[in-house]
Design a protein around this motif. Structure first.
Motif, PDB file in Angstrom:
ATOM      1  N   GLY A 112       0.780  -1.227   0.000  1.00 46.02           N
ATOM      2  CA  GLY A 112       0.000   0.000   0.000  1.00 46.02           C
ATOM      3  C   GLY A 112       0.812   1.278   0.000  1.00 46.02           C
ATOM      4  O   GLY A 112       0.262   2.355   0.218  1.00 46.02           O
ATOM      5  N   THR A 113       2.118   1.186  -0.272  1.00 46.70           N
ATOM      6  CA  THR A 113       2.966   2.391  -0.268  1.00 46.70           C
ATOM      7  C   THR A 113       3.059   3.045  -1.643  1.00 46.70           C
ATOM      8  O   THR A 113       3.682   4.105  -1.769  1.00 46.70           O
ATOM      9  N   VAL A 114       2.460   2.435  -2.670  1.00 51.52           N
ATOM     10  CA  VAL A 114       2.432   3.018  -4.017  1.00 51.52           C
ATOM     11  C   VAL A 114       0.983   2.998  -4.486  1.00 51.52           C
ATOM     12  O   VAL A 114       0.345   1.937  -4.515  1.00 51.52           O
ATOM     13  N   ASP A 115       0.437   4.168  -4.845  1.00 49.31           N
ATOM     14  CA  ASP A 115      -0.969   4.247  -5.212  1.00 49.31           C
ATOM     15  C   ASP A 115      -1.172   4.036  -6.715  1.00 49.31           C
ATOM     16  O   ASP A 115      -0.236   3.725  -7.453  1.00 49.31           O
ATOM     17  N   ARG A 116      -2.424   4.232  -7.161  1.00 52.53           N
ATOM     18  CA  ARG A 116      -2.759   4.000  -8.566  1.00 52.53           C
ATOM     19  C   ARG A 116      -2.035   4.961  -9.498  1.00 52.53           C
ATOM     20  O   ARG A 116      -1.820   4.646 -10.665  1.00 52.53           O
ATOM     21  N   GLN A 117      -1.685   6.122  -9.000  1.00 51.53           N
ATOM     22  CA  GLN A 117      -0.948   7.089  -9.816  1.00 51.53           C
ATOM     23  C   GLN A 117       0.556   6.796  -9.817  1.00 51.53           C
ATOM     24  O   GLN A 117       1.332   7.568 -10.380  1.00 51.53           O
ATOM     25  N   ASN A 119       2.404   7.050  -7.322  1.00 46.94           N
ATOM     26  CA  ASN A 119       3.036   7.964  -6.383  1.00 46.94           C
ATOM     27  C   ASN A 119       3.255   7.237  -5.062  1.00 46.94           C
ATOM     28  O   ASN A 119       2.428   6.401  -4.665  1.00 46.94           O
ATOM     29  N   ILE A 120       4.337   7.573  -4.385  1.00 53.53           N
ATOM     30  CA  ILE A 120       4.603   6.932  -3.099  1.00 53.53           C
ATOM     31  C   ILE A 120       3.656   7.500  -2.045  1.00 53.53           C
ATOM     32  O   ILE A 120       3.301   8.683  -2.062  1.00 53.53           O
ATOM     33  N   SER A 121       3.211   6.642  -1.144  1.00 53.26           N
ATOM     34  CA  SER A 121       2.327   7.030  -0.050  1.00 53.26           C
ATOM     35  C   SER A 121       2.859   6.365   1.212  1.00 53.26           C
ATOM     36  O   SER A 121       2.477   5.239   1.540  1.00 53.26           O
ATOM     37  N   LEU A 122       3.755   7.066   1.913  1.00 58.27           N
ATOM     38  CA  LEU A 122       4.496   6.466   3.011  1.00 58.27           C
ATOM     39  C   LEU A 122       3.813   6.630   4.361  1.00 58.27           C
ATOM     40  O   LEU A 122       3.994   5.792   5.251  1.00 58.27           O
ATOM     41  N   THR A 123       3.063   7.682   4.551  1.00 57.90           N
ATOM     42  CA  THR A 123       2.512   7.974   5.872  1.00 57.90           C
ATOM     43  C   THR A 123       1.024   7.676   5.998  1.00 57.90           C
ATOM     44  O   THR A 123       0.465   7.787   7.079  1.00 57.90           O
ATOM     45  N   ARG A 124       0.373   7.294   4.913  1.00 57.87           N
ATOM     46  CA  ARG A 124      -1.045   6.941   4.971  1.00 57.87           C
ATOM     47  C   ARG A 124      -1.347   5.934   3.880  1.00 57.87           C
ATOM     48  O   ARG A 124      -0.537   5.700   2.981  1.00 57.87           O
ATOM     49  N   ASP A 125      -2.535   5.336   3.980  1.00 56.56           N
ATOM     50  CA  ASP A 125      -2.930   4.357   2.967  1.00 56.56           C
ATOM     51  C   ASP A 125      -3.093   5.040   1.609  1.00 56.56           C
ATOM     52  O   ASP A 125      -3.481   6.211   1.532  1.00 56.56           O
ATOM     53  N   SER A 126      -2.815   4.278   0.555  1.00 56.58           N
ATOM     54  CA  SER A 126      -2.969   4.832  -0.795  1.00 56.58           C
ATOM     55  C   SER A 126      -4.435   5.153  -1.059  1.00 56.58           C
ATOM     56  O   SER A 126      -5.344   4.472  -0.584  1.00 56.58           O
ATOM     57  N   GLN A 127      -4.651   6.230  -1.813  1.00 60.01           N
ATOM     58  CA  GLN A 127      -5.991   6.746  -2.040  1.00 60.01           C
ATOM     59  C   GLN A 127      -6.423   6.550  -3.493  1.00 60.01           C
ATOM     60  O   GLN A 127      -5.592   6.477  -4.409  1.00 60.01           O
ATOM     61  N   VAL A 128      -7.750   6.496  -3.681  1.00 53.47           N
ATOM     62  CA  VAL A 128      -8.353   6.487  -5.011  1.00 53.47           C
ATOM     63  C   VAL A 128      -9.184   7.752  -5.147  1.00 53.47           C
ATOM     64  O   VAL A 128      -9.992   8.085  -4.267  1.00 53.47           O
ATOM     65  N   HIS A 129      -8.982   8.473  -6.229  1.00 53.07           N
ATOM     66  CA  HIS A 129      -9.751   9.684  -6.518  1.00 53.07           C
ATOM     67  C   HIS A 129     -10.817   9.330  -7.560  1.00 53.07           C
ATOM     68  O   HIS A 129     -10.508   8.756  -8.612  1.00 53.07           O
ATOM     69  N   PHE A 130     -12.050   9.718  -7.308  1.00 47.22           N
ATOM     70  CA  PHE A 130     -13.142   9.322  -8.199  1.00 47.22           C
ATOM     71  C   PHE A 130     -14.274  10.333  -8.115  1.00 47.22           C
ATOM     72  O   PHE A 130     -14.341  11.169  -7.204  1.00 47.22           O
ATOM     73  N   ASP A 200      -9.788   5.273   0.774  1.00 44.46           N
ATOM     74  CA  ASP A 200      -8.659   4.348   0.836  1.00 44.46           C
ATOM     75  C   ASP A 200      -8.815   3.276  -0.238  1.00 44.46           C
ATOM     76  O   ASP A 200      -9.917   2.755  -0.464  1.00 44.46           O
ATOM     77  N   GLU A 201      -7.717   2.960  -0.880  1.00 44.39           N
ATOM     78  CA  GLU A 201      -7.774   1.970  -1.960  1.00 44.39           C
ATOM     79  C   GLU A 201      -8.197   0.603  -1.445  1.00 44.39           C
ATOM     80  O   GLU A 201      -8.765  -0.203  -2.182  1.00 44.39           O
ATOM     81  N   SER A 202      -7.930   0.340  -0.174  1.00 49.84           N
ATOM     82  CA  SER A 202      -8.338  -0.948   0.394  1.00 49.84           C
ATOM     83  C   SER A 202      -9.859  -1.088   0.440  1.00 49.84           C
ATOM     84  O   SER A 202     -10.379  -2.209   0.500  1.00 49.84           O
ATOM     85  N   ARG A 203     -10.594   0.032   0.405  1.00 53.26           N
ATOM     86  CA  ARG A 203     -12.062  -0.017   0.420  1.00 53.26           C
ATOM     87  C   ARG A 203     -12.661   0.120  -0.976  1.00 53.26           C
ATOM     88  O   ARG A 203     -13.879   0.023  -1.131  1.00 53.26           O
TER      89      ARG A 203
END
Length: 333
Positions: A112-117, A119-130, A200-203
């Motif tokens: 979960g440290t690399v999101d769909r874009q 981009n690195i996400s080190l301090t929080r869960d990766s996000q999905v923008h929609f 959160d991408e996990s959801r």
């Protein structure tokens, strides 16, 4: 006034002191000092200027950096191999399969440290923008409609919000965020005025197929739930997943752009790693080995300067411990 002890008491005192001296000598003979290498004291790992939770936080950051770095290096290698083989005639289809597998397992391999874009996400869960596809009238003419949102299997999670009769779009969005926040969804207006939501991408897999809304017949039907169709923003992952094995200018451009983006993210990771490493270096032991040894020598010198008083005190305590209590009371008068 001088008080003298009787001859019997004097002999008893001398005998007690002599017995104590012999017992101390016997103890020293029976347990000789064993020569053993003296380790450094204190051990640096046991001393720190920072609390334990601070160390755990730095370790977590280093772990996240390593996980993101490993995934991006792996994806970069797969893309370089893909570009090389597709430039050759008759490239095997397994190269495309390797790329698709690397993309499909991004969440697991990067933790979960690399999101769909990408981009690195080190301090929080990766996000999905929609986007949720709300009618524009929801923000311009809310008309006080009550909306009930449902999510999850069987619509077991519910949240409701009553829109104001008239309000600004940002006020309406604040009301929606209060309700959708129960599902981990948060909305913001983009600079172009478009309402975009994040989760959160996990959801994401659960939300995109189960989020529903029911209204009062103003903007949404009142007799049943309407399935919302969240549309995610385009991402490099989507672009790479659409590569079907054909190698043309479009595919080459997509791969080159992703490789350039990965290089930029790796530079950012190196900066993060250097920062965390410097902070760990600053957490040097509060007391160095040399400082502790100097302190010990100073204490030893203080004890040596008062050697006579220290030995008399030790002998008196030892004598008192080895003589019956009534005898000590009699000796002390």
């Amino acid at each position: 006034m001088q008080v003298s002890l009787s001859p019997a008491k004097t002999r008893l005192m001398q005998t007690a002191v002599a017995q104590t001296h012999k017992m101390q000598q016997a103890a020293r003979v029976s347990s000789p000092a064993q020569a053993a290498p003296t380790p450094d004291f204190p051990e640096p790992a046991l001393l720190s200027r920072k609390p334990a939770r601070y160390n755990i936080q730095l370790n977590a950051q280093l772990t996240a950096i390593q996980q993101a770095e490993d995934y991006l290096q792996g994806l970069e290698g797969v893309l370089l191999n893909y570009r090389h083989t597709k430039s050759q005639p008759g490239s095997p289809p397994r190269d495309t399969a390797a790329l698709q597998q690397q993309l499909a397992q991004r969440l697991q391999r990067s933790a979960g440290t690399v999101d769909r874009q990408l981009n690195i996400s080190l301090t929080r869960d990766s996000q999905v923008h929609f986007s949720l596809g709300f009618p524009r009238e929801v923000f311009s003419q809310p008309q006080g409609e009550t909306l009930i949102f449902a999510a999850g299997k069987g619509c077991k999670h519910l949240a409701a919000v009553t829109l104001p009769e008239a309000a600004s779009p940002r006020q309406i969005l604040a009301q929606l965020n209060a309700s959708l926040g129960k599902f981990g969804i948060h909305g913001e207006f983009s600079p172009r005025g478009e309402c975009l939501f994040t989760a959160d991408e996990s959801r994401w897999d659960t939300l995109k197929g189960s989020l529903r809304v029911r209204g009062e017949g103003v903007h949404f039907p009142a007799d049943s739930f309407t399935l919302l169709a969240p549309v995610p923003q385009n991402s490099p992952v989507d672009s790479l997943q659409q590569l079907t094995g054909q190698w043309d200018k479009h595919a080459r451009r997509e791969v080159e752009q992703v490789l350039h983006h990965i290089t930029h993210q790796q530079t950012t990771l190196r900066q993060h790693k250097a920062s965390v490493t410097e902070r760990i270096r600053e957490m040097s032991p509060a007391l160095t080995t040399q400082h502790v040894q100097q302190t010990a020598r100073g204490v030893g010198q203080q004890l040596a300067s008062s050697r006579n008083h220290f030995e008399q005190l030790a002998q008196s305590l030892a004598a008192q411990a080895n003589i019956h209590q009534t005898t000590v009371r009699n000796l002390l008068g």
